[in-house]
Design an enzyme around this catalytic site. Structure first.
Site, mmCIF file in Angstrom:
data_model
loop_
_atom_site.group_PDB
_atom_site.id
_atom_site.type_symbol
_atom_site.label_atom_id
_atom_site.label_comp_id
_atom_site.label_asym_id
_atom_site.label_seq_id
_atom_site.Cartn_x
_atom_site.Cartn_y
_atom_site.Cartn_z
ATOM 1 N N ASP A 1 0.834 -1.210 0.000
ATOM 2 C CA ASP A 1 0.000 0.000 0.000
ATOM 3 C C ASP A 1 0.865 1.254 0.000
ATOM 4 O O ASP A 1 0.609 2.201 0.735
ATOM 5 C CB ASP A 1 -0.945 -0.020 1.220
ATOM 6 C CG ASP A 1 -2.127 0.934 1.057
ATOM 7 O OD1 ASP A 1 -2.281 1.519 -0.039
ATOM 8 O OD2 ASP A 1 -2.889 1.101 2.017
ATOM 9 N N ARG B 1 -0.125 9.004 0.763
ATOM 10 C CA ARG B 1 -0.814 9.105 2.058
ATOM 11 C C ARG B 1 -0.128 8.255 3.119
ATOM 12 O O ARG B 1 -0.351 8.458 4.311
ATOM 13 C CB ARG B 1 -2.290 8.686 1.919
ATOM 14 C CG ARG B 1 -2.476 7.239 1.524
ATOM 15 C CD ARG B 1 -3.925 6.822 1.306
ATOM 16 N NE ARG B 1 -3.937 5.493 0.685
ATOM 17 C CZ ARG B 1 -3.803 5.256 -0.620
ATOM 18 N NH1 ARG B 1 -3.728 6.278 -1.451
ATOM 19 N NH2 ARG B 1 -3.758 4.031 -1.100
ATOM 20 N N ASN B 2 0.698 7.288 2.705
ATOM 21 C CA ASN B 2 1.397 6.411 3.641
ATOM 22 C C ASN B 2 2.891 6.709 3.750
ATOM 23 O O ASN B 2 3.670 5.876 4.209
ATOM 24 C CB ASN B 2 1.184 4.943 3.260
ATOM 25 C CG ASN B 2 -0.251 4.506 3.524
ATOM 26 O OD1 ASN B 2 -0.904 5.045 4.412
ATOM 27 N ND2 ASN B 2 -0.738 3.545 2.750
ATOM 28 N N ASP C 1 2.922 2.597 7.555
ATOM 29 C CA ASP C 1 1.757 1.759 7.261
ATOM 30 C C ASP C 1 2.073 0.497 6.503
ATOM 31 O O ASP C 1 1.474 0.228 5.463
ATOM 32 C CB ASP C 1 0.697 2.548 6.493
ATOM 33 C CG ASP C 1 -0.205 3.292 7.441
ATOM 34 O OD1 ASP C 1 -1.055 2.649 8.066
ATOM 35 O OD2 ASP C 1 -0.024 4.514 7.571
#
Ligand code: ADE
Length: 315
Positions: free
Chosen positions: A176, A180-181, A194
């Site tokens: 992922d 955003r991570n 994450d």
């Protein structure tokens, strides 16, 4: 253990060396929120025996979470205690006993790369706009002192590649990787985060809801989309999407294309265009990351070397 452990009788899979006394943690505001998890800012007393208080981030489950999510958080802990790299988020401790599971990680003052880049769009606008916003008191959170340059974007790309090269070396597949991570800490140091499955679902259209949770379709390699195959090569595909997010200062990939339409589009060879203002070298990397054949995509080691060269040529 490193911080002592108040209750070794109940310790099971958690190892005492990481245990931190829950009572020495003062929780503050929420920094990020997912469907079943959240990250909260906190003050930790005497974290490294310094006698002082440090700002940390605490990852925990929401009450709605089930056993699966607990397993995910527990396996994220197992992974995090093995990693130690300047571009990967660091685990500082864990509260596993007599209460909910808390992972204590380093605090990154500028939040996610996505929000940081989006906030920087305002900084990079005209001074008139900046003045107006200061008057209106609408300065977006996560803003930094100066404008972002093209060179900064290459340094960001290089740092993410460094962190991913390290994880790939440990045979860790992220699954992922997205802006955003990636977190931004002081001095604009980027940290991959994450690697558990606790995904940020702040933007609902980012994840396609399926029976087995939410899927970040627009970051996924075709083989992950069609066959659930996740490898370092599918992380490389996602890295290409992160480059696109970076150079567009936090835009959402495949603008205007619904996630469902991506399936047929990718098989017929469709790829995102070169964004305006995107240097040719950076778009060339994206295109290599988005090769249909996983084996034809570059490695993170090659990307680090390539970006090193570009940065050295432009000093
Ligand atoms: N949001 C999610 N994780 C964070 C962290 N470690 N620091 C700051 N903001 C965050």
């Amino acid at each position: 253990g490193q911080w002592g452990s108040p209750d070794t009788m109940t310790s099971e899979i958690f190892d005492d060396t990481w245990e931190f006394p829950r009572g020495d943690l003062t929780l503050e505001n929420i920094l990020g929120e997912g469907e079943f998890g959240q990250v909260v800012k906190a003050q930790a007393k005497n974290l490294n025996g310094s006698g002082s208080t440090s700002v940390v981030a605490v990852k925990m489950l929401k009450p709605e979470a089930s056993g699966t999510e607990y397993q995910d958080l527990a396996s994220e802990f197992q992974l995090m205690k093995e990693v130690d790299h300047p571009n990967v988020i660091k685990l500082l401790g864990v509260c596993s006993q007599k209460g909910p599971l808390y992972l204590i990680v380093e605090y990154c003052e500028f939040g996610s790369l996505r929000s940081f880049l989006r906030a920087s769009q305002f900084k990079n606008q005209s001074s008139w706009d900046d003045k107006k916003r200061q008057v209106d008191n609408e300065e977006p959170d996560g803003s930094q002192a100066r404008e972002i340059t093209i060179r900064d974007l290459f340094v960001f790309a290089w740092q993410i590649a460094k962190g991913m090269d390290y994880l790939a070396g440990l045979k860790i597949v992220h699954r992922d990787l997205a802006a955003r991570n990636v977190l931004v800490s002081e001095g604009l140091k980027l940290k991959i985060s994450d690697f558990g499955l606790s995904r940020d679902v702040y933007e609902m259209d980012t994840y396609l809801k399926l029976s087995k949770g939410r899927i970040p379709v627009k970051w996924m390699a075709p083989e992950s989309l069609y066959r659930q195959v996740y490898t370092t090569k599918s992380d490389i595909w996602s890295y290409g999407i992160v480059l696109w997010e970076t150079v567009t200062l936090g835009a959402s990939p495949y603008p205007g294309i619904p996630a469902e339409r991506l399936f047929p589009l990718l098989t017929t060879g469709y790829r995102m265009d070169r964004p305006e203002e995107c240097p040719d070298e950076l778009y060339a990397i994206m295109q290599k990351c988005w090769k249909s054949e996983p084996e034809q995509r570059p490695t993170f080691t090659e990307l680090v070397r390539f970006l090193d060269n570009i940065l050295q040529q432009n000093t």
